[in-house]
Scaffold this motif. Structure first.
Motif, short mmCIF file in Angstrom:
data_model
loop_
_atom_site.label_atom_id
_atom_site.label_comp_id
_atom_site.label_asym_id
_atom_site.label_seq_id
_atom_site.Cartn_x
_atom_site.Cartn_y
_atom_site.Cartn_z
N LEU A 66 0.82 -1.21 0.00
CA LEU A 66 0.00 0.00 0.00
C LEU A 66 0.86 1.26 0.00
O LEU A 66 0.52 2.25 -0.64
CB LEU A 66 -0.94 0.01 1.20
N ALA A 67 1.97 1.22 0.73
CA ALA A 67 2.85 2.39 0.80
C ALA A 67 3.38 2.75 -0.58
O ALA A 67 3.57 3.93 -0.89
CB ALA A 67 4.00 2.12 1.76
N GLN A 69 1.79 2.40 -3.29
CA GLN A 69 0.68 2.97 -4.07
C GLN A 69 0.20 4.30 -3.51
O GLN A 69 -0.04 5.24 -4.26
CB GLN A 69 -0.50 2.00 -4.10
N ARG A 70 0.01 4.35 -2.19
CA ARG A 70 -0.56 5.55 -1.57
C ARG A 70 0.10 5.78 -0.22
O ARG A 70 -0.42 5.36 0.81
CB ARG A 70 -2.07 5.36 -1.38
N PRO A 71 1.24 6.46 -0.18
CA PRO A 71 2.00 6.63 1.06
C PRO A 71 1.22 7.22 2.22
O PRO A 71 1.37 6.78 3.35
CB PRO A 71 3.15 7.54 0.65
N ALA A 72 0.37 8.21 1.99
CA ALA A 72 -0.34 8.86 3.10
C ALA A 72 -1.30 7.90 3.78
O ALA A 72 -1.43 7.90 5.00
CB ALA A 72 -1.10 10.09 2.59
N VAL A 73 -1.96 7.06 3.01
CA VAL A 73 -2.92 6.12 3.59
C VAL A 73 -2.20 5.06 4.41
O VAL A 73 -2.58 4.76 5.53
CB VAL A 73 -3.77 5.46 2.48
N SER A 74 -1.14 4.47 3.86
CA SER A 74 -0.46 3.41 4.59
C SER A 74 0.25 3.94 5.82
O SER A 74 0.37 3.24 6.82
CB SER A 74 0.51 2.67 3.68
N SER A 75 0.74 5.20 5.79
CA SER A 75 1.37 5.78 6.98
C SER A 75 0.37 5.90 8.11
O SER A 75 0.68 5.60 9.26
CB SER A 75 1.95 7.15 6.66
N CYS A 77 -2.19 4.01 8.59
CA CYS A 77 -2.46 2.66 9.08
C CYS A 77 -1.28 2.16 9.92
O CYS A 77 -1.47 1.55 10.95
CB CYS A 77 -2.68 1.70 7.92
#
Length: 94
Positions: A66-67, A69-75, A77
């Protein structure tokens, strides 16, 4: 018997029909793979624990994916509260 459909309703555009048919095929494929795993377990039993991947490793691998693909979302989480497989809340430091 007629060639007319028995249901009436809003007709879908061809692109939507194609998307729905593709989704149905993916769902069938996923269900077939799941059924094959269940049949294998029924035939051979569960694998030894030593051959299994711990849930935490699976979770970290998914977060890494996920990081990318979308760093802000995985951070969010990764550094927020976590739930262990047993269901107990845990902080990121443990």
């Amino acid at each position: 018997m007629t060639d007319q459909p028995t249901r009436t309703g809003q007709q879908l555009d061809p692109a939507t029909v194609a998307e729905l048919q593709a989704r149905a095929e993916r769902t069938r494929s996923d269900a077939d793979r799941y059924a094959a795993v269940l049949e294998d377990i029924a035939t051979h039993g569960l694998p030894p624990v030593e051959d299994c991947t711990p849930g935490e490793e699976l979770r970290e691998a998914e977060l890494a994916r996920l990081a990318a693909q979308r760093p802000a979302v995985s951070s969010a989480c990764r550094y927020g509260p976590r739930v262990r497989i047993l269901g107990a809340w845990d902080s990121p430091s443990s």
